[in-house]
Design an enzyme around this catalytic site. Structure first.
Site: not given
Ligand code: ACO
Length: 333
Positions: A117, A257, A287
């Site tokens: 990214c 980004h 993204n």
């Molecule tokens: N819908 C509903 N529930 C979901 C979903 C979904 N799509 N995805 C995850 N959950 C659930 C999980 O299973 C978890 O449930 P549990 O508590 O029962 O285990 C709960 O939601 C919380 O999950 P978290 O992973 O803690 O959610 P978080 O708020 O951290 O969001 C996310 C996850 C969106 C992936 C976030 O961590 C994020 O954006 N991280 C950064 C990603 C990023 O920036 N990537 C960039 C680089 S990628 C590249 O270089 C190509």
């Protein structure tokens, strides 16, 4: 004899995203998720997806044509093509060679650069060197991604995040005091395991993490990347500001980004910058990896949000893990 230039900057911009829109409501029918969860946790409402028969290089070529035309040039004026991508159509030929052929850019050097990214930032930094040494007059940098092709569409934690798109910039010599003023690029390979897309090799842990039959899909530790990302946006922004002798109050527009609206909000808070000075379009695209920043910048320019003399900071982070930023004094207008 080669003419060396004192200043390089963006002299043309263009972008192209696929027509097909995939909304959160469409995803509700595919995995156990909801529009409410996705909007609240990521800020994303919809994303763009390439149809099966279209190579990502096609949207890259279209973005490139627009950027070249916006710069008042023709494809034969381009001296070098750098395509930033982590999702090339082929490992060889490179996406850069494919785009060179599609736009009719002659036989200039062309290569792909993978900094995930942060790729477009890395691409601008490399392009600038070729301009100020006088080796090239015009370098085309294209951020071009087909992330939908490396997504496990049964994994709700990743399939909601990614999108396809392309954004391009022509980098050339500009008036002294304008253009790219300061740059910063960095990487920490020891954190690379937090975002992976296996290609020609994969280890047991890569296989175990993926539940889909196809193991060549993206996996990420969302929480770890989130923490890295907020700090990376802050650090990389501060680095280019310090190098330029400026403060956050001098920034007219920050183009970060677009990975998660909460990451941008977290970084904005740490940087103490107003929301009005940050360009956000994540709700429309999700993204797009290295295409996110040039697509956002092109939109900001077309929406007349940037004028000559404005101070812009482009800042990214991503797989590698990598980070980077470019501070520009806008030279178009
Ligand atoms: N819908 C509903 N529930 C979901 C979903 C979904 N799509 N995805 C995850 N959950 C659930 C999980 O299973 C978890 O449930 P549990 O508590 O029962 O285990 C709960 O939601 C919380 O999950 P978290 O992973 O803690 O959610 P978080 O708020 O951290 O969001 C996310 C996850 C969106 C992936 C976030 O961590 C994020 O954006 N991280 C950064 C990603 C990023 O920036 N990537 C960039 C680089 S990628 C590249 O270089 C190509």
């Amino acid at each position: 004899m080669k003419t060396k230039f004192n200043a390089a900057g963006i002299i043309g911009l263009g972008s192209c995203v696929p027509d097909k829109v995939l909304t959160n409501f469409d995803l509700e029918k595919m995995v156990d998720t909801s529009d409410e969860w996705i909007v609240k946790r990521t800020g994303i409402s919809e994303r763009r997806i390439l149809d099966k028969s279209t190579p990502a290089s096609h949207i890259g070529a279209e973005a490139a044509r627009k950027a070249i035309s916006n710069a008042g040039l023709t494809p034969l004026d381009i001296d070098m093509i750098i395509v930033t991508t982590e999702t090339p159509d082929y490992l060889t030929p490179s996406m850069a060679c494919m785009i060179q052929d599609q736009i009719g850019a002659g036989k200039c050097p062309a290569f792909d650069l993978n900094a995930a990214c942060s790729g477009f930032i890395y691409g601008l930094v490399v392009a600038r060197q070729f301009i100020i040494t006088g080796s090239c007059r015009y370098v085309l940098v294209v951020g071009c991604e087909g992330l939908s092709r490396v997504v496990d569409w049964e994994d709700r934690s990743t399939c909601i995040l990614f999108s396809d798109g392309a954004g391009a910039a022509v980098v050339g010599a500009v008036e002294e005091g304008y253009g790219i003023i300061s740059t910063y690029i960095g990487a920490d390979g020891s954190l690379g395991h937090n975002i992976t897309i296996p290609c020609c090799y994969m280890n047991e842990s890569d296989v175990e993490k993926r539940h889909h039959e196809n193991k060549r899909v993206i996996w990420l530790d969302g929480g770890e990347v989130f923490k890295f990302a907020v700090k990376a946006l802050e650090e990389a922004t501060n680095r280019v500001l310090q190098d330029a002798g400026l403060t956050i109050n001098d920034v007219d527009l920050l183009v970060p980004h677009q990975a998660n609206a909460r990451i941008i909000e977290g970084a904005a808070k740490r940087l103490e910058i107003d929301n009005e000075s940050i360009y956000v379009n994540i709700h429309k695209y999700g993204n797009m990896s290295s295409a996110s920043i040039p697509v956002a910048l092109d939109e900001a320019m077309r929406n007349k949000m940037i004028k000559k003399g404005d101070i812009l900071v482009l800042v990214g982070f991503g797989g590698g893990l990598t980070l980077g930023s470019v501070l520009l004094k806008w030279n178009i207008g």
